[in-house]
Scaffold this active site. Structure first.
Site, PDB file in Angstrom:
ATOM      1  N   CYS A   1      23.560  22.899   3.803  1.00 55.44           N
ATOM      2  CA  CYS A   1      22.470  22.554   3.539  1.00 55.44           C
ATOM      3  C   CYS A   1      21.147  23.210   3.131  1.00 55.44           C
ATOM      4  O   CYS A   1      20.670  23.428   2.847  1.00 55.44           O
ATOM      5  CB  CYS A   1      22.456  21.056   3.091  1.00 55.44           C
ATOM      6  SG  CYS A   1      24.344  20.258   2.760  1.00 55.44           S
ATOM      7  N   ASP A   2      20.596  22.699   4.964  1.00 56.13           N
ATOM      8  CA  ASP A   2      18.926  23.521   5.959  1.00 56.13           C
ATOM      9  C   ASP A   2      19.605  24.125   6.165  1.00 56.13           C
ATOM     10  O   ASP A   2      18.193  23.880   7.087  1.00 56.13           O
ATOM     11  CB  ASP A   2      19.527  21.400   6.349  1.00 56.13           C
ATOM     12  CG  ASP A   2      19.430  20.342   5.455  1.00 56.13           C
ATOM     13  OD1 ASP A   2      19.157  20.780   3.745  1.00 56.13           O
ATOM     14  OD2 ASP A   2      19.488  19.743   5.229  1.00 56.13           O
TER      15      ASP A   2
ATOM     16  N   CYS B   1      24.028  18.704   7.246  1.00 59.01           N
ATOM     17  CA  CYS B   1      24.762  19.637   6.721  1.00 59.01           C
ATOM     18  C   CYS B   1      23.994  21.091   7.504  1.00 59.01           C
ATOM     19  O   CYS B   1      23.076  21.058   6.589  1.00 59.01           O
ATOM     20  CB  CYS B   1      24.275  19.275   5.066  1.00 59.01           C
ATOM     21  SG  CYS B   1      25.112  20.574   4.020  1.00 59.01           S
TER      22      CYS B   1
END
Ligand code: NAP
Length: 315
Positions: A137-138, A134
């Site tokens: 997200c990261d 992701c």
């Protein structure tokens, strides 16, 4: 009196939330069950550019937040539970979760799909320690680091572009000699000076000591195998894997018809092979898996569930 829902929707991504909205609007007693976090895969998307009517700069999370609000406005219930057992054979369907048991006249399965793994040594060990599925997200963990994106489809190429906001360099690693991504997406990526492409190449292994430090690559054409080490000063790098998705339909094996890849088979009205059981969104066999098709599926499934209930249950 026994608590029987008219409609239970399993999954709260765009398909499930659309089904829930239509269910609640039709005044069906509707419950949406989500095992993890609301929203499904779209919440991992930073930009939702191709959902007609979505406001400029809409993100996955903002679109989902609005869908949840709409469901709640019309009175759909929503809970978190992981459904582990199902009985779909009787007229009243029973869903057993880790927290409780739920009974309903109709079910809509909107369980979506999850990222496909490479299944190479080190992938599991370094997930969250260099390996990610992701970018939203990261991505910012890799600000000024080097990043590799594995895959050649729309997701891989779009996410590679997104990751250039953070990483100093992004290399897209694809197993064939040409990308699968749509031409328009490819053209944008080719213009991005931070992106490089490595073709005919696969990841053999991910290595490190507590954190990802090196990648073993293999060139499929020449058979050459080599180890790429993270820059010494960085100590690590990012590997983002976008090699497609697998439908989350294990629970329904041997109960509902599915294709050899595990996608549920429905007719155009979202009916599965069991009356009163419908499927919507990415978990079903279809040609285009997008928010726009997921929400459409959800709406159709809900309307058909209402029709099924009217025809099969007395007031
Ligand atoms: P996808 O189209 O299935 O592409 C998966 C990519 O991963 C392919 O390039 C495939 O290689 C590669 N791959 C698969 N298994 C692999 C393995 N074990 N090792 C290395 N590479 C592997 O998946 P996606 O890109 O996630 O897209 C899914 C769906 O969402 C598609 O329908 C796509 O059009 C849609 N989507 C659309 C948009 C958009 O329109 N903006 C954005 C994202 C996704 P091969 O090419 O060799 O098969």
């Amino acid at each position: 009196m026994e608590n029987i829902y008219d409609l239970i929707v399993i999954g709260a991504g765009p398909a499930g939330l659309s089904a829930g909205l239509y269910g609640a609007r039709a005044k069906m007693k509707t419950l949406i069950i989500e095992k993890d976090k609301t929203g499904g895969q779209i919440v991992t998307t930073e930009e939702v550019a191709n959902y007609p009517g979505s406001i400029r700069n809409a993100t996955g999370p903002s679109l989902i937040a609005r869908m949840v609000e709409q469901c709640e406005e019309f009175g759909a219930e929503k809970i978190k539970d992981n459904i582990v057992e199902i009985n779909l054979d009787d007229k009243i369907k029973v869903l057993k979760g880790e927290k409780g048991e739920y009974r309903t006249k109709a079910v809509i399965i909107a369980t979506g799909a999850s990222p496909r793994k490479l299944n190479v040594p080190g992938e599991k060990e370094f997930t969250g320690k260099g390996v990610s599925y992701c970018a939203t997200c990261d991505g910012d963990f890799f600000t000024d680091f080097e990043v590799f994106v594995i895959g050649g489809g729309d997701t891989a190429v779009e996410e590679a572009m997104f990751l250039t906001k953070f990483a100093r360099k992004v290399t897209v690693v694809h197993r064939r000699d040409k990308l699968r991504a749509a031409k328009s997406i490819q053209e944008k990526a080719f213009k991005n000076s931070k992106i490089e492409f490595m073709y005919n190449t696969v990841v053999k292994e991910l290595k490190g000591d507590g954190i990802l430090e090196s990648i073993i690559f293999e060139n499929k054409e020449t058979g050459e195998v080599w180890e790429y080490r993270a820059d010494e000063e960085d100590g690590t790098m990012g590997v983002f894997i976008f090699v497609g998705y697998i439908p989350q339909t294990d629970l329904f094996k041997e109960k509902l018809d599915m294709d050899d890849r595990g996608y549920l088979i429905t007719d155009s009205e979202m009916r599965t092979n069991i009356p009163g059981v419908f499927a919507a969104g990415d978990c079903r066999q279809k040609v285009l898996r997008q928010v726009v098709t997921a929400t459409a599926d959800g709406a159709i499934a809900s309307i058909m569930a209402e029709k099924y209930i009217n025809e099969n249950f007395e007031e």
